[in-house]
Scaffold this active site. Structure first.
Site, PDB file in Angstrom:
ATOM      1  N   CYS A 265     -17.193  60.018  31.406  1.00  0.00           N
ATOM      2  CA  CYS A 265     -18.197  60.651  32.258  1.00  0.00           C
ATOM      3  C   CYS A 265     -19.313  59.649  32.585  1.00  0.00           C
ATOM      4  O   CYS A 265     -19.090  58.720  33.355  1.00  0.00           O
ATOM      5  CB  CYS A 265     -18.719  61.919  31.604  1.00  0.00           C
ATOM      6  SG  CYS A 265     -19.535  63.054  32.746  1.00  0.00           S
TER       7      CYS A 265
ATOM      8  N   HIS B  52     -13.604  64.971  29.684  1.00  0.00           N
ATOM      9  CA  HIS B  52     -14.105  64.733  28.327  1.00  0.00           C
ATOM     10  C   HIS B  52     -13.021  64.984  27.273  1.00  0.00           C
ATOM     11  O   HIS B  52     -12.904  66.106  26.760  1.00  0.00           O
ATOM     12  CB  HIS B  52     -15.286  65.661  28.046  1.00  0.00           C
ATOM     13  CG  HIS B  52     -16.544  65.295  28.745  1.00  0.00           C
ATOM     14  ND1 HIS B  52     -17.523  64.499  28.169  1.00  0.00           N
ATOM     15  CD2 HIS B  52     -17.004  65.604  29.973  1.00  0.00           C
ATOM     16  CE1 HIS B  52     -18.526  64.356  29.018  1.00  0.00           C
ATOM     17  NE2 HIS B  52     -18.236  65.010  30.124  1.00  0.00           N
TER      18      HIS B  52
ATOM     19  N   GLU C 110     -13.155  64.042  24.233  1.00  0.00           N
ATOM     20  CA  GLU C 110     -13.825  64.288  22.946  1.00  0.00           C
ATOM     21  C   GLU C 110     -14.245  65.740  22.785  1.00  0.00           C
ATOM     22  O   GLU C 110     -14.582  66.178  21.675  1.00  0.00           O
ATOM     23  CB  GLU C 110     -15.039  63.355  22.800  1.00  0.00           C
ATOM     24  CG  GLU C 110     -16.314  63.780  23.492  1.00  0.00           C
ATOM     25  CD  GLU C 110     -16.322  63.599  25.000  1.00  0.00           C
ATOM     26  OE1 GLU C 110     -17.393  63.834  25.603  1.00  0.00           O
ATOM     27  OE2 GLU C 110     -15.275  63.228  25.573  1.00  0.00           O
TER      28      GLU C 110
END
Length: 222
Positions: free
Chosen positions: A86, A194, A196
């Site tokens: 990002c 994302h 994560e």
């Protein structure tokens, strides 16, 4: 494996990224943007999402000129793997480590939702855990995720198999549906979704865990 996660003023996914690396088995050192060197023995560097320096000027533009960025560029130039997510992707573009630009979303609105992605290449240490063409789900959360490049650059990325992920249904206007791109040596990945935030079932999806496990397994000496 030793991972470094860089934090800039305005980063808000740095802890999430550190947790994802740790869940995959890495030891993590947190690095501040004013540091001038990466920790000794680092195997991979992660640039987290957020709004570094408030996204003033352009997203990632000030972070790209932070003291730690020179060490990051040297690490990448020596073949060190770098993962930018990002805002981290935006920083990598602003440093010139990856081509193109990330513009305001085509709908001029912030988008935060899970999206379906297609794995465009399995030929990288980040994506080899999937078969090419596999469909995965990861969340996005961005206002400036519209990936743009001139036609020659886009053609080159396709010809060199450097598009890592594409959107199944492009949410932000990105050229050719691009959600992530690789550097020429395939050791630097920038992506808007994302991973994560999708490492365990309680997060709604666990596809992101595959990226981190694959990366660490690929980098670990046999």
């Amino acid at each position: 494996m030793h991972a470094a996660v860089i934090t800039f003023p305005g980063s808000n996914c740095d802890r999430d990224l550190a947790v994802a690396f740790e869940a995959a088995g890495a030891r993590v050192t947190r690095v501040w943007h004013k540091d001038t060197a990466l920790p000794a023995g680092v195997d991979i560097v992660g640039l987290p999402g957020g709004f570094s320096f408030g996204d003033y000027l352009r997203c990632g533009a000030i972070a790209a000129r932070a003291p730690i960025t020179r060490a990051l560029a040297e690490f990448a130039a020596a073949g060190g793997p770098v993962l930018g997510i990002c805002n981290g992707f935006q920083v990598l573009v602003e440093t010139g480590m990856l081509p193109g630009a990330l513009l305001r979303n085509a709908g001029l609105k912030y988008i935060c939702k899970p999206v379906a992605l297609q794995v465009a290449t399995a030929e990288s240490p980040f994506t080899s855990g999937w078969a090419q063409g596999a469909t995965i789900t990861l969340p996005i959360a961005h206002h400036d995720g519209n990936y743009t490049a001139d036609p020659a650059t886009l053609d080159r990325l396709e010809a060199e198999d450097r598009i890592a992920f594409t959107y199944a249904d492009t949410p932000n206007g990105s050229a050719r549906g691009i959600a992530g791109v690789l550097s020429e040596n395939r050791r630097v990945l920038g992506m808007m979704p994302h991973p994560e935030r999708a490492i365990a079932p309680h997060q709604g999806a666990a596809d992101g865990a595959i990226l981190f496990r694959t990366l660490l397994d690929t980098l670990t000496p046999a």
